[in-house]
Design a protein around this motif. Structure first.
Motif, PDB file in Angstrom:
ATOM      1  N   ALA A  51       0.814  -1.215   0.000  1.00  0.00           N
ATOM      2  CA  ALA A  51       0.000   0.000   0.000  1.00  0.00           C
ATOM      3  C   ALA A  51       0.853   1.273   0.000  1.00  0.00           C
ATOM      4  N   GLU A  52       2.175   1.129  -0.209  1.00  0.00           N
ATOM      5  CA  GLU A  52       3.043   2.309  -0.274  1.00  0.00           C
ATOM      6  C   GLU A  52       2.839   2.953  -1.649  1.00  0.00           C
ATOM      7  N   ILE A  53       2.886   4.267  -1.693  1.00  0.00           N
ATOM      8  CA  ILE A  53       2.447   4.942  -2.922  1.00  0.00           C
ATOM      9  C   ILE A  53       3.364   4.702  -4.127  1.00  0.00           C
ATOM     10  N   ASN A  54       4.675   4.507  -3.911  1.00  0.00           N
ATOM     11  CA  ASN A  54       5.553   4.313  -5.078  1.00  0.00           C
ATOM     12  C   ASN A  54       5.166   3.082  -5.898  1.00  0.00           C
ATOM     13  N   PHE A  97      -0.885   1.265   6.868  1.00  0.00           N
ATOM     14  CA  PHE A  97      -1.782   2.384   6.521  1.00  0.00           C
ATOM     15  C   PHE A  97      -3.258   1.956   6.572  1.00  0.00           C
ATOM     16  N   SER A  98      -3.580   0.985   7.435  1.00  0.00           N
ATOM     17  CA  SER A  98      -4.959   0.464   7.553  1.00  0.00           C
ATOM     18  C   SER A  98      -5.501  -0.016   6.209  1.00  0.00           C
ATOM     19  N   SER A  99      -4.614  -0.584   5.380  1.00  0.00           N
ATOM     20  CA  SER A  99      -5.037  -1.029   4.053  1.00  0.00           C
ATOM     21  C   SER A  99      -5.710  -2.398   4.072  1.00  0.00           C
ATOM     22  N   CYS A 100      -5.674  -3.085   5.215  1.00  0.00           N
ATOM     23  CA  CYS A 100      -6.531  -4.263   5.428  1.00  0.00           C
ATOM     24  C   CYS A 100      -6.781  -4.357   6.931  1.00  0.00           C
ATOM     25  N   PRO A 101      -7.943  -4.887   7.335  1.00  0.00           N
ATOM     26  CA  PRO A 101      -8.276  -4.900   8.767  1.00  0.00           C
ATOM     27  C   PRO A 101      -7.503  -5.950   9.580  1.00  0.00           C
ATOM     28  N   ALA A 102      -7.432  -5.736  10.891  1.00  0.00           N
ATOM     29  CA  ALA A 102      -6.820  -6.715  11.791  1.00  0.00           C
ATOM     30  C   ALA A 102      -7.508  -8.063  11.604  1.00  0.00           C
ATOM     31  N   THR A 107      -2.836 -14.031   3.026  1.00  0.00           N
ATOM     32  CA  THR A 107      -2.688 -13.359   1.736  1.00  0.00           C
ATOM     33  C   THR A 107      -4.062 -12.825   1.355  1.00  0.00           C
ATOM     34  N   GLY A 108      -4.090 -11.774   0.562  1.00  0.00           N
ATOM     35  CA  GLY A 108      -5.390 -11.207   0.191  1.00  0.00           C
ATOM     36  C   GLY A 108      -5.277 -10.303  -1.012  1.00  0.00           C
ATOM     37  N   SER A 109      -6.441  -9.984  -1.582  1.00  0.00           N
ATOM     38  CA  SER A 109      -6.504  -9.132  -2.775  1.00  0.00           C
ATOM     39  C   SER A 109      -7.441  -7.968  -2.515  1.00  0.00           C
ATOM     40  N   ASN A 110      -7.234  -6.897  -3.220  1.00  0.00           N
ATOM     41  CA  ASN A 110      -8.183  -5.794  -3.225  1.00  0.00           C
ATOM     42  C   ASN A 110      -9.414  -6.281  -4.004  1.00  0.00           C
ATOM     43  N   SER A 111     -10.592  -6.280  -3.360  1.00  0.00           N
ATOM     44  CA  SER A 111     -11.759  -6.906  -3.999  1.00  0.00           C
ATOM     45  C   SER A 111     -12.221  -6.145  -5.234  1.00  0.00           C
ATOM     46  N   SER A 112     -11.895  -4.844  -5.360  1.00  0.00           N
ATOM     47  CA  SER A 112     -12.309  -4.137  -6.579  1.00  0.00           C
ATOM     48  C   SER A 112     -11.214  -4.091  -7.642  1.00  0.00           C
ATOM     49  N   ASP A 113      -9.996  -4.473  -7.308  1.00  0.00           N
ATOM     50  CA  ASP A 113      -8.949  -4.676  -8.316  1.00  0.00           C
ATOM     51  C   ASP A 113      -8.084  -5.836  -7.834  1.00  0.00           C
ATOM     52  N   THR A 114      -8.443  -7.040  -8.292  1.00  0.00           N
ATOM     53  CA  THR A 114      -7.773  -8.244  -7.770  1.00  0.00           C
ATOM     54  C   THR A 114      -6.362  -8.431  -8.316  1.00  0.00           C
ATOM     55  N   ARG A 115      -5.897  -7.478  -9.137  1.00  0.00           N
ATOM     56  CA  ARG A 115      -4.487  -7.496  -9.523  1.00  0.00           C
ATOM     57  C   ARG A 115      -3.605  -6.981  -8.380  1.00  0.00           C
ATOM     58  N   LEU A 116      -4.219  -6.368  -7.366  1.00  0.00           N
ATOM     59  CA  LEU A 116      -3.480  -5.815  -6.217  1.00  0.00           C
ATOM     60  C   LEU A 116      -3.551  -6.813  -5.068  1.00  0.00           C
ATOM     61  N   ASN A 117      -2.410  -7.390  -4.723  1.00  0.00           N
ATOM     62  CA  ASN A 117      -2.392  -8.453  -3.714  1.00  0.00           C
ATOM     63  C   ASN A 117      -1.359  -8.181  -2.625  1.00  0.00           C
ATOM     64  N   THR A 187      14.499  10.316  -2.936  1.00  0.00           N
ATOM     65  CA  THR A 187      13.554  11.225  -2.263  1.00  0.00           C
ATOM     66  C   THR A 187      12.341  10.487  -1.701  1.00  0.00           C
ATOM     67  N   GLY A 188      11.826  10.993  -0.581  1.00  0.00           N
ATOM     68  CA  GLY A 188      10.528  10.529  -0.077  1.00  0.00           C
ATOM     69  C   GLY A 188      10.608   9.740   1.208  1.00  0.00           C
ATOM     70  N   SER A 189       9.449   9.584   1.854  1.00  0.00           N
ATOM     71  CA  SER A 189       9.312   8.727   3.032  1.00  0.00           C
ATOM     72  C   SER A 189       8.087   7.860   2.773  1.00  0.00           C
ATOM     73  N   GLN A 190       7.939   6.793   3.541  1.00  0.00           N
ATOM     74  CA  GLN A 190       6.842   5.855   3.268  1.00  0.00           C
ATOM     75  C   GLN A 190       5.494   6.558   3.389  1.00  0.00           C
ATOM     76  N   THR A 191       4.702   6.468   2.318  1.00  0.00           N
ATOM     77  CA  THR A 191       3.479   7.245   2.157  1.00  0.00           C
ATOM     78  C   THR A 191       2.334   6.328   1.729  1.00  0.00           C
ATOM     79  N   ALA A 192       1.144   6.558   2.282  1.00  0.00           N
ATOM     80  CA  ALA A 192      -0.019   5.724   1.960  1.00  0.00           C
ATOM     81  C   ALA A 192      -0.428   5.889   0.507  1.00  0.00           C
ATOM     82  N   TRP A 193      -0.993   4.810  -0.054  1.00  0.00           N
ATOM     83  CA  TRP A 193      -1.416   4.780  -1.461  1.00  0.00           C
ATOM     84  C   TRP A 193      -2.548   5.749  -1.790  1.00  0.00           C
ATOM     85  N   ASP A 194      -3.332   6.162  -0.762  1.00  0.00           N
ATOM     86  CA  ASP A 194      -4.582   6.878  -1.060  1.00  0.00           C
ATOM     87  C   ASP A 194      -4.513   8.380  -0.784  1.00  0.00           C
TER      88      ASP A 194
END
Ligand SMILES: *[C@@H]1O[C@H](CO)[C@@H](O)[C@H](O)[C@H]1NC(C)=O
Ligand SMILES: *[C@@H]1O[C@H](CO)[C@@H](O)[C@H](O)[C@H]1NC(C)=O
Ligand SMILES: *[C@@H]1O[C@H](CO)[C@@H](O)[C@H](O)[C@H]1NC(C)=O
Ligand SMILES: *[C@@H]1O[C@H](CO)[C@@H](O)[C@H](O)[C@H]1NC(C)=O
Length: 318
Positions: A51-54, A97-102, A107-117, A187-194
């Motif tokens: 879920a890091e933006i880069n 970044f709270s990109s999946c719940p506790a 392993t898991g996928s983003n349910s609206s874009d299952t190419r993201l795992n 350049t940069g620091s760890q940043t959320a995807w959203d």
């Protein structure tokens, strides 16, 4: 369907014949074919987490360039974990970044874009899951290439030994037999995807696509067997003098100053170190050829192959 595609095909053949007769085949058609040949199957990974933006900016840029991309990266920040591997486990506290719940599965996928795992394990484990478990949902066979990163922070010199971004690229090359590139940005620091995409992230993604496309256009094998590319971007974006993709130049480099014989280029029989390339004023990107087993410099012969493949985008230091 069939008559339609047949007629499209015939029209294409007729166009080729016409072009050939007009003697424009080499210049026009070959460049069209080269562009077409670039659409590739790609697995993308990193060590900063799925879920890091880069990694998301690069995923979007490669997809926009026409490639079929499957992202498979750690659920959490796994920076500095080198070549570690472990069976994935339940995500106790949730993904970064709270990109999946506790309590999410291992392993898991983003349910609206299952190419993201995500894979709740290390970078090397993540790239293996990407190639062996996730990618087959989208294309058959191995990906054409694995891209790792862009890492948050440079991976220069001996740092390649601890970098998970390099660890994953090396494993793709010497364990899975897939050509791989490790990209890292100063350049940069760890940043959320959203959040809004930082300008450095867009620049690093565009430059990564440029180098990946150039390598793909050079034809198979994309890299000498058992090697990987270690690519480092200098400081970029607002507050620097490198603010547009056109400001940057790629320079062939070596990972370690202590490595022996290198390929000769730019009027020198020794390649500059990647640290000296990135530190030179003027937006220079270092491109080193690594041996995937030692992670250090590949042989002069292997560097020579890459020099020829990337010739069209390589520059010399001033
Ligand atoms: C990610 O991990 C690295 C290595 O342990 C650490 O230096 C860095 O601060 C971590 N990043 C965040 C955002 O926690
Ligand atoms: C999942 O994908 C959707 C659609 O692309 C996007 O809006 C959302 O931010 C993504 N979430 C994560 C955690 O990837
Ligand atoms: C590629 O290199 C590996 C060792 O790095 C070796 O085991 C393998 O046989 C080689 N494959 C080819 C096609 O040369
Ligand atoms: C790729 O980079 C090279 C060298 O920096 C540049 O000349 C070229 O225009 C770039 N190509 C694309 C498609 O961005």
């Amino acid at each position: 369907m069939l008559p339609r595609s047949r007629s499209a095909y015939s029209r294409g053949s007729f166009a080729i014949e016409t072009l050939r007769m007009m003697h424009v085949l080499p210049s026009v058609l070959l460049s069209l074919l080269a562009l077409r040949a670039q659409a590739a199957n790609i697995v993308s990974t990193n060590d900063d987490g799925w879920a890091e933006i880069n990694i998301r900016t690069l995923y979007n840029a490669l997809t926009k360039a026409g490639h079929s991309v499957v992202l498979s990266a750690p659920a959490e920040n796994e920076s500095g974990t080198g070549s570690a591997e472990a069976t994935p486990s339940t995500v106790t506290n949730g993904c970064e970044f709270s990109s999946c719940p506790a309590g999410s599965p291992a392993t898991g996928s983003n349910s609206s874009d299952t190419r993201l795992n995500y894979v709740n394990s290390y970078p090397v484990t993540s790239v293996k899951y990407g190639v062996q478990k996730f990618a087959p949902n989208f294309f058959s066979g191995n990906p054409d290439i694995v891209v790792s990163g862009p890492n948050v922070g440079a991976n220069l010199g001996s740092t390649v030994q601890i970098s998970g971004t390099v660890g994953a690229a090396s494993a793709a090359s010497n364990q899975l037999g897939i050509p791989a590139i490790a990209f890292s940005g100063t350049t940069g620091s760890q940043t959320a995807w959203d959040v809004a995409t930082p300008d450095y992230s867009t620049l690093y993604a565009d430059l990564s696509v440029n180098l990946t496309n150039t390598l793909l256009a050079s034809g198979t094998p994309y890299l000498p067997n058992g090697t990987y590319l270690n690519v480092n971007f200098p400081s970029a974006g607002s507050g620097t003098s490198c603010t547009a993709a056109a400001d940057f130049k790629f320079v062939l480099s070596r990972i370690l100053s202590t490595s022996g014989t290198t390929v000769s280029t730019c009027g020198s029989d020794t390649l500059p170190t990647e640290t000296s390339v990135v530190d030179t004023d003027g937006c220079y990107v270092s491109v080193s050829v690594g041996d995937a087993s030692t992670k250090n410099d590949a042989t002069a012969d292997q560097q020579s192959v890459v020099l020829q493949k990337l010739e069209s985008i390589l520059s010399c230091l001033p």
